[in-house]
Motif scaffolding. Structure first.
Motif, mmCIF file in Angstrom:
data_model
loop_
_atom_site.group_PDB
_atom_site.id
_atom_site.type_symbol
_atom_site.label_atom_id
_atom_site.label_comp_id
_atom_site.label_asym_id
_atom_site.label_seq_id
_atom_site.Cartn_x
_atom_site.Cartn_y
_atom_site.Cartn_z
ATOM 1 N N GLU A 1 1.534 0.469 -2.800
ATOM 2 C CA GLU A 1 1.546 0.030 -4.189
ATOM 3 C C GLU A 1 1.063 1.139 -5.118
ATOM 4 O O GLU A 1 1.557 1.307 -6.238
ATOM 5 C CB GLU A 1 0.675 -1.212 -4.383
ATOM 6 C CG GLU A 1 0.794 -1.776 -5.783
ATOM 7 C CD GLU A 1 -0.063 -3.009 -5.999
ATOM 8 O OE1 GLU A 1 0.002 -3.570 -7.103
ATOM 9 O OE2 GLU A 1 -0.792 -3.403 -5.075
ATOM 10 N N THR A 2 0.115 1.942 -4.646
ATOM 11 C CA THR A 2 -0.397 3.022 -5.475
ATOM 12 C C THR A 2 0.620 4.159 -5.611
ATOM 13 O O THR A 2 0.615 4.880 -6.617
ATOM 14 C CB THR A 2 -1.723 3.550 -4.891
ATOM 15 O OG1 THR A 2 -2.620 2.443 -4.716
ATOM 16 C CG2 THR A 2 -2.389 4.543 -5.832
ATOM 17 N N VAL A 3 1.508 4.318 -4.637
ATOM 18 C CA VAL A 3 2.611 5.271 -4.790
ATOM 19 C C VAL A 3 3.440 4.892 -6.018
ATOM 20 O O VAL A 3 3.837 5.747 -6.820
ATOM 21 C CB VAL A 3 3.507 5.295 -3.531
ATOM 22 C CG1 VAL A 3 4.768 6.119 -3.791
ATOM 23 C CG2 VAL A 3 2.749 5.868 -2.339
ATOM 24 N N VAL A 4 3.679 3.582 -6.167
ATOM 25 C CA VAL A 4 4.401 3.100 -7.338
ATOM 26 C C VAL A 4 3.623 3.435 -8.610
ATOM 27 O O VAL A 4 4.199 3.805 -9.637
ATOM 28 C CB VAL A 4 4.650 1.581 -7.238
ATOM 29 C CG1 VAL A 4 5.333 1.064 -8.498
ATOM 30 C CG2 VAL A 4 5.493 1.261 -6.025
ATOM 31 N N ASN A 5 2.287 3.324 -8.545
ATOM 32 C CA ASN A 5 1.464 3.661 -9.713
ATOM 33 C C ASN A 5 1.698 5.098 -10.167
ATOM 34 O O ASN A 5 1.771 5.379 -11.366
ATOM 35 C CB ASN A 5 -0.027 3.495 -9.375
ATOM 36 C CG ASN A 5 -0.463 2.055 -9.385
ATOM 37 O OD1 ASN A 5 0.310 1.162 -9.699
ATOM 38 N ND2 ASN A 5 -1.703 1.814 -9.018
ATOM 39 N N VAL A 6 1.816 6.008 -9.207
ATOM 40 C CA VAL A 6 2.006 7.420 -9.538
ATOM 41 C C VAL A 6 3.344 7.627 -10.251
ATOM 42 O O VAL A 6 3.416 8.280 -11.300
ATOM 43 C CB VAL A 6 1.937 8.295 -8.276
ATOM 44 C CG1 VAL A 6 2.254 9.753 -8.618
ATOM 45 C CG2 VAL A 6 0.564 8.196 -7.627
ATOM 46 N N ILE B 1 8.572 -4.430 -7.452
ATOM 47 C CA ILE B 1 9.296 -5.353 -6.569
ATOM 48 C C ILE B 1 9.729 -4.644 -5.298
ATOM 49 O O ILE B 1 9.614 -5.190 -4.182
ATOM 50 C CB ILE B 1 10.502 -5.951 -7.322
ATOM 51 C CG1 ILE B 1 10.015 -6.865 -8.462
ATOM 52 C CG2 ILE B 1 11.413 -6.721 -6.376
ATOM 53 C CD1 ILE B 1 11.118 -7.314 -9.407
ATOM 54 N N PHE B 2 10.219 -3.410 -5.438
ATOM 55 C CA PHE B 2 10.643 -2.631 -4.267
ATOM 56 C C PHE B 2 9.464 -2.398 -3.326
ATOM 57 O O PHE B 2 9.591 -2.531 -2.096
ATOM 58 C CB PHE B 2 11.233 -1.297 -4.732
ATOM 59 C CG PHE B 2 11.690 -0.407 -3.609
ATOM 60 C CD1 PHE B 2 12.784 -0.754 -2.824
ATOM 61 C CD2 PHE B 2 11.024 0.784 -3.343
ATOM 62 C CE1 PHE B 2 13.206 0.062 -1.786
ATOM 63 C CE2 PHE B 2 11.436 1.612 -2.307
ATOM 64 C CZ PHE B 2 12.535 1.248 -1.528
ATOM 65 N N ALA B 3 8.297 -2.048 -3.895
ATOM 66 C CA ALA B 3 7.103 -1.831 -3.076
ATOM 67 C C ALA B 3 6.714 -3.101 -2.327
ATOM 68 O O ALA B 3 6.299 -3.047 -1.162
ATOM 69 C CB ALA B 3 5.941 -1.368 -3.956
ATOM 70 N N ALA B 4 6.872 -4.257 -2.973
ATOM 71 C CA ALA B 4 6.531 -5.526 -2.326
ATOM 72 C C ALA B 4 7.394 -5.754 -1.085
ATOM 73 O O ALA B 4 6.900 -6.191 -0.040
ATOM 74 C CB ALA B 4 6.719 -6.671 -3.314
ATOM 75 N N PHE B 5 8.680 -5.431 -1.181
ATOM 76 C CA PHE B 5 9.564 -5.616 -0.018
ATOM 77 C C PHE B 5 9.230 -4.629 1.100
ATOM 78 O O PHE B 5 9.331 -4.964 2.290
ATOM 79 C CB PHE B 5 11.026 -5.496 -0.442
ATOM 80 C CG PHE B 5 11.555 -6.728 -1.126
ATOM 81 C CD1 PHE B 5 11.667 -7.934 -0.438
ATOM 82 C CD2 PHE B 5 11.920 -6.703 -2.456
ATOM 83 C CE1 PHE B 5 12.138 -9.085 -1.064
ATOM 84 C CE2 PHE B 5 12.391 -7.841 -3.098
ATOM 85 C CZ PHE B 5 12.499 -9.038 -2.396
ATOM 86 N N LEU B 6 8.822 -3.407 0.739
ATOM 87 C CA LEU B 6 8.399 -2.448 1.761
ATOM 88 C C LEU B 6 7.167 -2.965 2.516
ATOM 89 O O LEU B 6 7.069 -2.850 3.739
ATOM 90 C CB LEU B 6 8.064 -1.100 1.107
ATOM 91 C CG LEU B 6 9.231 -0.212 0.671
ATOM 92 C CD1 LEU B 6 8.695 1.066 0.039
ATOM 93 C CD2 LEU B 6 10.136 0.135 1.857
ATOM 94 N N ILE B 7 6.235 -3.539 1.747
ATOM 95 C CA ILE B 7 5.017 -4.076 2.370
ATOM 96 C C ILE B 7 5.350 -5.240 3.296
ATOM 97 O O ILE B 7 4.812 -5.352 4.400
ATOM 98 C CB ILE B 7 4.025 -4.514 1.277
ATOM 99 C CG1 ILE B 7 3.542 -3.287 0.484
ATOM 100 C CG2 ILE B 7 2.832 -5.243 1.887
ATOM 101 C CD1 ILE B 7 2.806 -3.640 -0.794
ATOM 102 N N LEU B 8 6.257 -6.113 2.839
ATOM 103 C CA LEU B 8 6.660 -7.246 3.685
ATOM 104 C C LEU B 8 7.264 -6.762 5.007
ATOM 105 O O LEU B 8 7.016 -7.344 6.072
ATOM 106 C CB LEU B 8 7.661 -8.128 2.934
ATOM 107 C CG LEU B 8 7.092 -9.027 1.836
ATOM 108 C CD1 LEU B 8 8.209 -9.673 1.041
ATOM 109 C CD2 LEU B 8 6.174 -10.096 2.429
#
Length: 288
Positions: free
Chosen positions: A38-43, A84-91
């Motif tokens: 999720e923090t990658v998305v933050n960057v 949203i993309f990060a959420a699917f990666l985590i799932l």
């Protein structure tokens, strides 16, 4: 000010990312991995927000006579999609870990490192949110809300992993990552929806329309009536229009003076905004 904050979000998010990746390597936790993703998305989002704020602050030009403020909405939409993309990666990662949950040998130190990253994130998100609201910056507000989501995610990870260590129920780690992903997914949807509203010229809020209504009524002395008020927001600027009814025999310069009086009062409350007043004769009076 918004541009400087948007710039500093980039190194802050990079530093927090490094801390979270370190925490993940120390623990081997899929929940920690989800937090780092999720923090990658933050960057990436911080970089987008910086350029969006720079573009939005440019003055109007011949090709963009209404300014460049919607650049911030584009940035916020992109950020929502990445969330949203990060959420699917985590799932995906959490699903793979359900069959073999595990933690490495030094989870306590990893939790401390993650806690430090969370404190930094929380402090920076507070700064961004206050500045975003003060300057009505969709890009800064979206970034702040995303970072706050990251903060709550990290807190959940810390509590969950603490329980996993105490109880030895390592299955809590991937289950916690799934909960984190669902929360991120919901936040991404909200950011995207609100930003798309801005791009689609959604109406001003009831509170904003009420404020404009009050300003018109307080400054329309000499006019008979106004009607058909509508408006939209573009970043910190408001675009609103309405019809102002005056006596059909009134001189043009007198009617223009009334319009100027109303517009001056509204711009004082809503700086950098544009108000279009359409003058009508008393034959256009609306019966109430």
């Amino acid at each position: 000010m918004p541009e400087k904050l948007a710039f500093w979000s980039i190194p802050v998010s990079l530093f927090v990312l490094l801390l979270k990746v370190f925490a993940w390597q120390l623990t081997g936790s899929v929940a920690m991995l989800s937090d780092a993703l999720e923090t990658v998305v933050n960057v990436v989002a911080a970089t987008l927000a910086f350029f969006a704020v720079r573009i939005a602050n440019k003055p109007a030009d011949r090709r963009h006579p209404f300014g460049h403020r919607k650049a911030e909405y584009i940035s916020a939409v992109a950020e929502g999609v990445m969330i949203i993309f990060a959420a699917f990666l985590i799932l995906r990662e959490a699903g793979a870990a359900l069959s073999n949950p595990h933690l490495d040998d030094v989870p306590i130190f990893g939790l401390v490192v993650n806690a430090i990253a969370t404190l930094i994130n929380g402090a920076w998100a507070t700064v961004l949110l206050r500045a975003g609201r003060r300057n009505t910056s969709p890009a800064l507000i979206a970034s702040a809300r995303h970072i706050f989501t990251d903060v709550f995610t990290s807190l959940g990870v810390l509590v969950g992993l603490g329980l996993a260590l105490v109880t030895a129920w390592l299955i809590l780690d991937p289950l916690l990552a799934i909960v984190v992903a669902l929360n991120i997914l919901w936040e991404g949807w909200k950011v995207t929806r609100e930003s798309v509203d801005g791009l689609m010229d959604v109406s001003l809020t009831d509170a904003e329309l009420t404020a404009i209504d009050g300003l018109i009524r307080a400054n329309m002395q000499g006019a008979l009536q106004y009607h058909d008020l509508k408006g939209r927001r573009s970043g910190k600027a408001i675009f609103a229009e309405f019809h102002l009814v005056v006596d059909g025999t009134m001189q043009v310069d007198a009617a223009h003076d009334i319009s100027d009086q109303i517009e001056t009062a509204m711009v004082a409350v809503f700086p950098a905004s544009t108000f279009l007043i359409h003058l009508e004769p008393d034959s256009e009076l609306h019966m109430t």
